[in-house]
Design a protein around this motif. Structure first.
Motif, PDB file in Angstrom:
ATOM      1  N   ALA A   1      -9.487 -10.305   4.739  1.00 40.05           N
ATOM      2  CA  ALA A   1      -9.926  -9.872   3.524  1.00 40.05           C
ATOM      3  C   ALA A   1      -9.540  -8.274   3.791  1.00 40.05           C
ATOM      4  O   ALA A   1      -9.016  -7.875   2.955  1.00 40.05           O
ATOM      5  N   VAL A   2      -9.587  -7.797   4.930  1.00 37.44           N
ATOM      6  CA  VAL A   2      -9.447  -6.186   5.039  1.00 37.44           C
ATOM      7  C   VAL A   2      -7.715  -6.185   4.900  1.00 37.44           C
ATOM      8  O   VAL A   2      -7.554  -5.135   4.678  1.00 37.44           O
ATOM      9  N   PHE A   3      -7.030  -7.079   5.534  1.00 41.08           N
ATOM     10  CA  PHE A   3      -5.806  -6.941   5.218  1.00 41.08           C
ATOM     11  C   PHE A   3      -5.325  -6.684   3.528  1.00 41.08           C
ATOM     12  O   PHE A   3      -4.271  -6.177   3.521  1.00 41.08           O
ATOM     13  N   GLY A   4      -6.150  -7.121   2.613  1.00 40.53           N
ATOM     14  CA  GLY A   4      -5.885  -6.880   1.295  1.00 40.53           C
ATOM     15  C   GLY A   4      -6.178  -5.622   0.782  1.00 40.53           C
ATOM     16  O   GLY A   4      -5.750  -5.564  -0.188  1.00 40.53           O
ATOM     17  N   LEU A   5      -6.754  -4.643   1.636  1.00 41.63           N
ATOM     18  CA  LEU A   5      -7.331  -3.527   1.264  1.00 41.63           C
ATOM     19  C   LEU A   5      -6.112  -2.397   0.704  1.00 41.63           C
ATOM     20  O   LEU A   5      -6.256  -1.861  -0.454  1.00 41.63           O
ATOM     21  N   PRO A   6      -5.048  -2.430   1.312  1.00 39.17           N
ATOM     22  CA  PRO A   6      -3.975  -1.548   0.760  1.00 39.17           C
ATOM     23  C   PRO A   6      -3.373  -1.751  -0.633  1.00 39.17           C
ATOM     24  O   PRO A   6      -3.221  -1.038  -1.460  1.00 39.17           O
ATOM     25  N   ILE A   7      -3.581  -3.049  -1.006  1.00 39.49           N
ATOM     26  CA  ILE A   7      -3.067  -3.668  -2.296  1.00 39.49           C
ATOM     27  C   ILE A   7      -4.015  -3.092  -3.497  1.00 39.49           C
ATOM     28  O   ILE A   7      -3.467  -2.443  -4.503  1.00 39.49           O
ATOM     29  N   ALA A   8      -5.290  -3.525  -2.933  1.00 38.89           N
ATOM     30  CA  ALA A   8      -6.188  -2.646  -4.230  1.00 38.89           C
ATOM     31  C   ALA A   8      -6.470  -1.294  -4.202  1.00 38.89           C
ATOM     32  O   ALA A   8      -6.194  -0.507  -5.163  1.00 38.89           O
ATOM     33  N   ALA A   9      -6.099  -0.471  -2.968  1.00 44.29           N
ATOM     34  CA  ALA A   9      -6.038   0.729  -3.021  1.00 44.29           C
ATOM     35  C   ALA A   9      -4.953   1.487  -3.894  1.00 44.29           C
ATOM     36  O   ALA A   9      -5.177   2.477  -4.263  1.00 44.29           O
ATOM     37  N   LEU A  10      -3.884   0.763  -3.733  1.00 44.12           N
ATOM     38  CA  LEU A  10      -2.682   1.492  -4.313  1.00 44.12           C
ATOM     39  C   LEU A  10      -2.884   0.930  -5.849  1.00 44.12           C
ATOM     40  O   LEU A  10      -2.426   2.118  -6.630  1.00 44.12           O
ATOM     41  N   GLY A  11      -3.945   0.209  -6.453  1.00 37.06           N
ATOM     42  CA  GLY A  11      -4.079   0.279  -7.636  1.00 37.06           C
ATOM     43  C   GLY A  11      -5.084   1.255  -8.187  1.00 37.06           C
ATOM     44  O   GLY A  11      -4.979   1.711  -9.347  1.00 37.06           O
ATOM     45  N   PHE A  12      -5.924   1.763  -7.365  1.00 37.47           N
ATOM     46  CA  PHE A  12      -6.932   2.808  -7.692  1.00 37.47           C
ATOM     47  C   PHE A  12      -6.426   4.119  -7.478  1.00 37.47           C
ATOM     48  O   PHE A  12      -6.864   5.249  -8.023  1.00 37.47           O
ATOM     49  N   SER A  13      -5.380   4.474  -6.385  1.00 40.47           N
ATOM     50  CA  SER A  13      -5.035   5.612  -5.993  1.00 40.47           C
ATOM     51  C   SER A  13      -3.934   5.677  -5.181  1.00 40.47           C
ATOM     52  O   SER A  13      -3.075   4.771  -4.763  1.00 40.47           O
ATOM     53  N   THR A  14      -3.228   7.009  -5.390  1.00 40.78           N
ATOM     54  CA  THR A  14      -1.836   7.328  -4.505  1.00 40.78           C
ATOM     55  C   THR A  14      -2.299   8.421  -3.566  1.00 40.78           C
ATOM     56  O   THR A  14      -1.142   9.255  -3.093  1.00 40.78           O
TER      57      THR A  14
ATOM     58  N   LEU B   1      -2.788   9.888  -0.156  1.00 38.05           N
ATOM     59  CA  LEU B   1      -2.746   9.345   0.982  1.00 38.05           C
ATOM     60  C   LEU B   1      -4.040   9.297   2.056  1.00 38.05           C
ATOM     61  O   LEU B   1      -4.016   8.435   2.952  1.00 38.05           O
ATOM     62  N   ALA B   2      -4.933  10.062   1.711  1.00 39.25           N
ATOM     63  CA  ALA B   2      -6.132  10.190   2.718  1.00 39.25           C
ATOM     64  C   ALA B   2      -6.946   8.828   2.029  1.00 39.25           C
ATOM     65  O   ALA B   2      -7.794   8.564   3.060  1.00 39.25           O
ATOM     66  N   VAL B   3      -6.626   8.108   1.319  1.00 40.95           N
ATOM     67  CA  VAL B   3      -7.280   6.855   0.762  1.00 40.95           C
ATOM     68  C   VAL B   3      -6.518   5.789   1.321  1.00 40.95           C
ATOM     69  O   VAL B   3      -6.804   4.803   2.074  1.00 40.95           O
ATOM     70  N   LEU B   4      -5.008   5.707   1.176  1.00 38.01           N
ATOM     71  CA  LEU B   4      -4.113   4.965   1.564  1.00 38.01           C
ATOM     72  C   LEU B   4      -3.784   4.725   2.829  1.00 38.01           C
ATOM     73  O   LEU B   4      -3.818   3.341   3.478  1.00 38.01           O
ATOM     74  N   LEU B   5      -3.852   5.801   3.735  1.00 41.62           N
ATOM     75  CA  LEU B   5      -3.564   5.875   5.007  1.00 41.62           C
ATOM     76  C   LEU B   5      -4.618   4.955   6.092  1.00 41.62           C
ATOM     77  O   LEU B   5      -4.314   3.974   6.922  1.00 41.62           O
ATOM     78  N   PRO B   6      -5.694   5.201   5.844  1.00 44.35           N
ATOM     79  CA  PRO B   6      -7.163   4.653   6.533  1.00 44.35           C
ATOM     80  C   PRO B   6      -7.044   3.107   6.177  1.00 44.35           C
ATOM     81  O   PRO B   6      -7.283   2.408   6.892  1.00 44.35           O
ATOM     82  N   ALA B   7      -6.674   2.806   4.747  1.00 43.51           N
ATOM     83  CA  ALA B   7      -6.713   1.440   4.343  1.00 43.51           C
ATOM     84  C   ALA B   7      -5.576   0.586   5.153  1.00 43.51           C
ATOM     85  O   ALA B   7      -5.639  -0.394   5.348  1.00 43.51           O
ATOM     86  N   ALA B   8      -4.300   1.302   5.187  1.00 44.45           N
ATOM     87  CA  ALA B   8      -3.243   0.802   5.917  1.00 44.45           C
ATOM     88  C   ALA B   8      -3.625   0.404   7.312  1.00 44.45           C
ATOM     89  O   ALA B   8      -3.066  -0.654   7.873  1.00 44.45           O
ATOM     90  N   ALA B   9      -4.102   1.279   7.711  1.00 43.23           N
ATOM     91  CA  ALA B   9      -4.625   1.004   9.526  1.00 43.23           C
ATOM     92  C   ALA B   9      -5.581  -0.007   9.645  1.00 43.23           C
ATOM     93  O   ALA B   9      -5.390  -0.643  10.594  1.00 43.23           O
ATOM     94  N   LEU B  10      -6.592  -0.063   8.769  1.00 49.17           N
ATOM     95  CA  LEU B  10      -7.569  -1.164   8.821  1.00 49.17           C
ATOM     96  C   LEU B  10      -6.769  -2.533   8.613  1.00 49.17           C
ATOM     97  O   LEU B  10      -6.976  -3.475   9.104  1.00 49.17           O
ATOM     98  N   SER B  11      -5.999  -2.339   7.482  1.00 48.58           N
ATOM     99  CA  SER B  11      -5.285  -3.719   7.148  1.00 48.58           C
ATOM    100  C   SER B  11      -4.370  -4.258   8.522  1.00 48.58           C
ATOM    101  O   SER B  11      -4.327  -5.430   8.725  1.00 48.58           O
ATOM    102  N   GLY B  12      -3.598  -3.357   9.180  1.00 45.94           N
ATOM    103  CA  GLY B  12      -2.962  -3.646  10.307  1.00 45.94           C
ATOM    104  C   GLY B  12      -3.786  -4.442  11.400  1.00 45.94           C
ATOM    105  O   GLY B  12      -3.418  -5.362  11.884  1.00 45.94           O
ATOM    106  N   ALA B  13      -5.051  -3.779  11.605  1.00 49.24           N
ATOM    107  CA  ALA B  13      -6.105  -4.426  12.391  1.00 49.24           C
ATOM    108  C   ALA B  13      -6.489  -5.619  11.972  1.00 49.24           C
ATOM    109  O   ALA B  13      -6.636  -6.701  12.777  1.00 49.24           O
ATOM    110  N   GLY B  14      -6.735  -5.772  10.825  1.00 50.03           N
ATOM    111  CA  GLY B  14      -7.214  -6.885   9.942  1.00 50.03           C
ATOM    112  C   GLY B  14      -6.404  -8.222  10.350  1.00 50.03           C
ATOM    113  O   GLY B  14      -6.581  -9.199  10.826  1.00 50.03           O
ATOM    114  N   ILE B  15      -5.000  -7.886   9.893  1.00 51.11           N
ATOM    115  CA  ILE B  15      -4.126  -9.099  10.226  1.00 51.11           C
ATOM    116  C   ILE B  15      -3.873  -9.254  11.446  1.00 51.11           C
ATOM    117  O   ILE B  15      -3.530 -10.569  11.668  1.00 51.11           O
TER     118      ILE B  15
END
Length: 413
Positions: free
Chosen positions: A291-304, A306-320
């Motif tokens: 579920a955490v792996f999907g965060l960057p997809i939603a985050a890109l829909g709401f924001s561009t 990097l302060a939002v996207l980079l933590p989401a990406a790091a959490l995504s990598g850990a999640g997968i």
């Protein structure tokens, strides 16, 4: 969660050979897409050329995946994986020679990619099923984490190395190096002597046995069914629309590269943690990680931002990474040994079959409804589907098995 010894599997001779083979193979796997794409562009400037070559590998792999799982269980996983690596290396070497000599045509690359896809259909299930046979069952987490650590490191260095090789010596020679990694990986498997399962039924009968196990094991078909939808959303959302969203915003190519880099950092960080901590309830934590792996997809829909996207990406990598380990452990510890490659072939089929649908559908949807809206909905759907699997007690409560036996044993179901 109890501590574990991350390097313990390396004391097992069979695992050392398999680990060396897989590590070399991973180097080639991460180099190949870059080298092949530039090789195709040298041969043809048709817009569909790269897609045709990639599809030529993917489609036969999907078609023959279930047969590949049967062959791996019947004939021996090490033997099948050796043959798959050998033929893949030879087919890639043929592509390299054709490109280097300047005689390659598009149909050559398509035909050789199709051959590569056919042998990969057997190699992938064999690879998934071999680990419980080369380490004691009580070291499965450590073995999988070591392989994941290699993958995480190579994922960072492999594509860049391939790009440098293409620039310095050309795409053909980069493919030649990739072919060499396949052949070396095959040779390193020669000391891994494992027998297959004596054939008790026809291939059709073996397929039926695999299907019966798959359809009656609820945690297995639920997670594979979810993964089918999730892969379509991920490939079509993040990997297809993501670069377009970055290009059309302040992120640009640099920001997109940074997002993928942080995702890799998340994978590496989770791997280092899992080298020390035993993962209990593998599917419970695994599906939360998914579920955490999907965060960057939603985050890109709401924001561009990097302060939002980079933590989401790091959490995504850990999640997968948590999901990947949880899934491997669930399969290796709970599926009967004689059915593991067949069960893995259904898993792989579910993994790949819907990816082209996501890739083809997301573009028109984005054009009709807006890229931001499609990414946001896809991301929310991704998280919801992953978490919905936890409504099943079979998924939520699946626990780790306790093994003290040597490799080869598996719990009977």
């Amino acid at each position: 969660m109890a501590p574990i010894s991350a390097t313990a599997p390396l004391r097992q001779p069979l695992f050392r050979w398999f680990f060396a083979s897989r590590s070399i193979n991973l180097v080639g796997n991460f180099m190949a897409p870059v080298a092949l794409a530039f090789a195709v562009m040298e041969v043809s400037d048709a817009p569909i050329a790269i897609g045709a070559v990639l599809a030529a590998r993917t489609i036969p792999m999907i078609v023959f995946m279930l047969i590949g799982g049967v062959l791996a269980d019947r004939m021996g996983r090490a033997r099948i994986l050796f043959a798959s690596n050998l033929v893949s290396g030879l087919s890639q070497a043929a592509v390299a020679v054709l490109v280097i000599t300047g005689v390659a045509e598009l149909w050559h690359l398509i035909a050789l990619s199709a051959l590569n896809g056919i042998v990969s259909a057997a190699g992938l299930p064999a690879q998934q099923g071999i680990i419980p046979l080369v380490v004691p069952r009580n070291m499965l987490q450590e073995a999988n984490v070591l392989l994941s650590l290699t993958r995480a490191v190579v994922a960072v260095a492999g594509p860049g190395t391939a790009g440098l090789l293409v620039l310095s010596v050309g795409a053909g020679w980069a493919l030649a190096i990739d072919a060499a990694t396949w052949l070396i990986a095959a040779l390193l498997l020669l000391p891994v002597k494992l027998s297959g399962t004596a054939a008790k039924a026809s291939i059709v009968g073996d397929l039926r046995l695999g299907w019966d196990y798959f359809r009656t094991t609820s945690w297995l078909w639920l997670c594979v069914g979810a993964a089918t939808m999730l892969n379509a959303l991920y490939e079509g959302g993040l990997l297809t629309l993501g670069p377009q969203r970055a290009e059309g915003s302040s992120l640009g190519a640099g920001g997109w590269g940074l997002i993928l880099t942080f995702q890799g950092i998340g994978v590496l960080a989770a791997t280092l943690v899992l080298m020390k901590v035993r993962l209990e309830r593998p599917l419970f934590y695994g599906m939360i990680g998914m579920a955490v792996f999907g965060l960057p997809i939603a985050a890109l829909g709401f924001s561009t931002d990097l302060a939002v996207l980079l933590p989401a990406a790091a959490l995504s990598g850990a999640g997968i990474q948590v999901f990947s380990l949880g899934w491997q452990l669930s399969m290796q510890e709970n599926v009967p040994a004689e059915l593991l490659s067949r069960a893995s072939s259904y898993d792989q089929l579910g993994t790949y079959i819907a990816i082209p649908i996501g890739q083809l559908a997301m573009g028109p949807l984005a054009a009709a409804y807006g890229i931001e809206n499609v990414l946001a909905i896809a991301g929310i759907a991704f998280v919801a589907i992953a978490l919905a699997t936890l409504l099943s007690p079979a998924v939520r409560r699946l626990s780790r098995a306790n093994f003290t036996a040597e490799p080869g044993g598996a719990p009977a179901h």
